[in-house]
Design an enzyme around this catalytic site. Structure first.
Site, short mmCIF file in Angstrom:
data_model
loop_
_atom_site.label_atom_id
_atom_site.label_comp_id
_atom_site.label_asym_id
_atom_site.label_seq_id
_atom_site.Cartn_x
_atom_site.Cartn_y
_atom_site.Cartn_z
N TYR A 54 43.71 32.65 55.31
CA TYR A 54 44.91 33.47 55.76
C TYR A 54 44.45 34.87 56.60
CZ TYR A 54 45.55 31.48 51.11
OH TYR A 54 45.47 30.93 49.90
N TYR A 101 55.65 20.25 47.39
CA TYR A 101 54.62 21.32 47.76
C TYR A 101 54.42 22.02 46.29
CZ TYR A 101 53.07 25.70 49.41
OH TYR A 101 52.33 26.92 49.46
N LYS A 131 46.28 22.56 50.44
CA LYS A 131 46.85 22.15 51.95
C LYS A 131 45.89 21.44 52.70
CE LYS A 131 49.36 26.70 52.08
NZ LYS A 131 49.56 27.54 51.02
N SER A 170 46.47 26.93 46.94
CA SER A 170 46.44 26.43 48.82
C SER A 170 45.35 25.60 49.16
CB SER A 170 46.40 27.87 49.17
OG SER A 170 47.86 28.41 49.47
N VAL A 230 45.50 31.14 45.68
CA VAL A 230 45.57 32.12 44.80
C VAL A 230 45.58 31.78 43.16
CG1 VAL A 230 47.37 33.34 46.38
CG2 VAL A 230 48.23 31.62 44.61
N1 GLN Z 1 51.61 28.03 45.83
C1 GLN Z 1 51.37 29.19 46.41
C2 GLN Z 1 52.45 29.69 47.10
O1 GLN Z 1 53.13 29.07 47.97
C3 GLN Z 1 50.21 28.94 47.39
C4 GLN Z 1 49.59 30.21 48.16
C5 GLN Z 1 48.16 30.39 48.11
O2 GLN Z 1 47.36 29.85 47.25
N2 GLN Z 1 47.95 31.40 49.02
O3 GLN Z 1 53.02 30.94 47.17
#
Ligand code: GLN
Length: 307
Positions: free
Chosen positions: A243, A191, A69, A66, A261
């Site tokens: 988050y 993505y 992003k 993430s 993650v």
């Molecule tokens: N690729 C992961 C997902 O889309 C990214 C989520 C994350 O790092 N929180 O679930």
């Protein structure tokens, strides 16, 4: 800043927080990520005057997940400007990163760019302006980090594709509201690849430097975002970057940051430096257990935060 011994500080913090390994869990909903060795910890600090401090596994590339992003959002923020705000909001969601619950009430408009739904919209916006989005993302992050070796891990990207039912649901759901312009499969493919970018703590601390530097990449003087846009990205990282643990992160560290993650967390101290901590084991919100603690100790010991 000169009288703070960053090198000693990060080495001490790394040794102290290593003991948390074993108390969290490596992300296992993406099978390829479950195979990462959990006994790794890295910390890197990149100052705006060009110094790099590193400890532990700071040069080991990991799946940034993430954290990507922020990169893709910054790319489209520059190109789309404030038109983006008809496609996504900038309020914390209070829900997990892959939640669907708010989207129906809010007509397919994600709360912010740093949850999955918002990131999928950013990626869709990029697809609308780029003929080769994967190539463009790669050259963007390579330029930011000053490292031409950064690449995608296609094993991770494919593993996400095979198990990415929620992300597929999110993008289809938003398409039904007219908030996705491009082909659903193409958005998902881009993505999953951006999530599978492999970067080290040093790469990430360098790549986030422009956010500490009013939108200008200190490595080469390139204007990545306007000063106002950089302020807004930092503000959204502060409120939405971790988050449904964004409040806790702000409380503990007093810094804007972004997690993934894969176990990385990057944080920014405007006008001073950026810092990245990586350790793969996560807490129940999907944030690195060691990373959260290490950044809390760092801002507490150095007395440096934005507050
Ligand atoms: N690729 C992961 C997902 O889309 C990214 C989520 C994350 O790092 N929180 O679930």
């Amino acid at each position: 800043m000169n009288n703070i011994d960053f090198q000693t500080c990060i080495e001490e913090i790394l040794n102290e927080t290593r003991g948390l390994i074993g108390k969290g869990r490596v992300a296992d909903y993406i099978p390829a990520l479950a195979e990462v060795d959990p006994n790794q910890v890295g910390i890197a600090v990149q100052t705006l005057d060009g110094q790099t401090f590193q400890a532990g596994d700071a040069l080991v590339p990991f799946s940034i997940q993430s954290i990507s992003k922020v990169f893709v959002f910054s790319m489209v923020f520059r190109a789309w400007g404030d038109r983006l705000w008809s496609r996504m909001g900038r309020e914390p969601s209070g829900n997990s990163f892959n939640s669907l619950v708010q989207l129906e009430h809010e007509n397919g408009i994600p709360r912010n760019p740093f949850i999955n739904a918002g990131a999928l919209v950013s990626t869709d916006c990029l697809l609308s302006i780029s003929k080769n989005p994967l190539k463009d993302i790669l050259s963007y992050v390579r330029g930011l980090a000053g490292n031409s070796k950064i690449s995608y891990d296609s094993v991770v990207a494919n593993s996400e594709r095979e198990t990415g039912y929620r992300n597929a649901a999110l993008v289809n759901f938003m398409k039904s509201f007219g908030n996705i312009e491009n082909d659903v499969e193409a958005v998902l493919n881009a993505y999953f690849h951006q999530c599978g970018l492999m970067m080290s703590c040093v790469d990430l601390a360098r790549a986030f430097s422009f956010l500490a530097n009013g939108g200008i990449n200190p490595l080469n003087g390139e204007q990545i975002l306007t000063q106002s846009q950089a302020k807004r990205v930092n503000a959204m990282m502060q409120t939405c970057g971790l988050y449904n643990e964004s409040g806790e992160f702000a409380f503990c560290t007093g810094l804007p940051g972004k997690s993934g993650v894969g176990g990385g967390i990057v944080a920014v101290v405007p006008k001073m430096f950026s810092i990245c901590v990586w350790s793969p084991e996560l807490n129940r919100h999907g944030n690195s257990l060691v990373g959260m603690k290490a950044l809390e100790l760092f801002t507490t010991r150095t007395g440096i935060s934005i507050f």
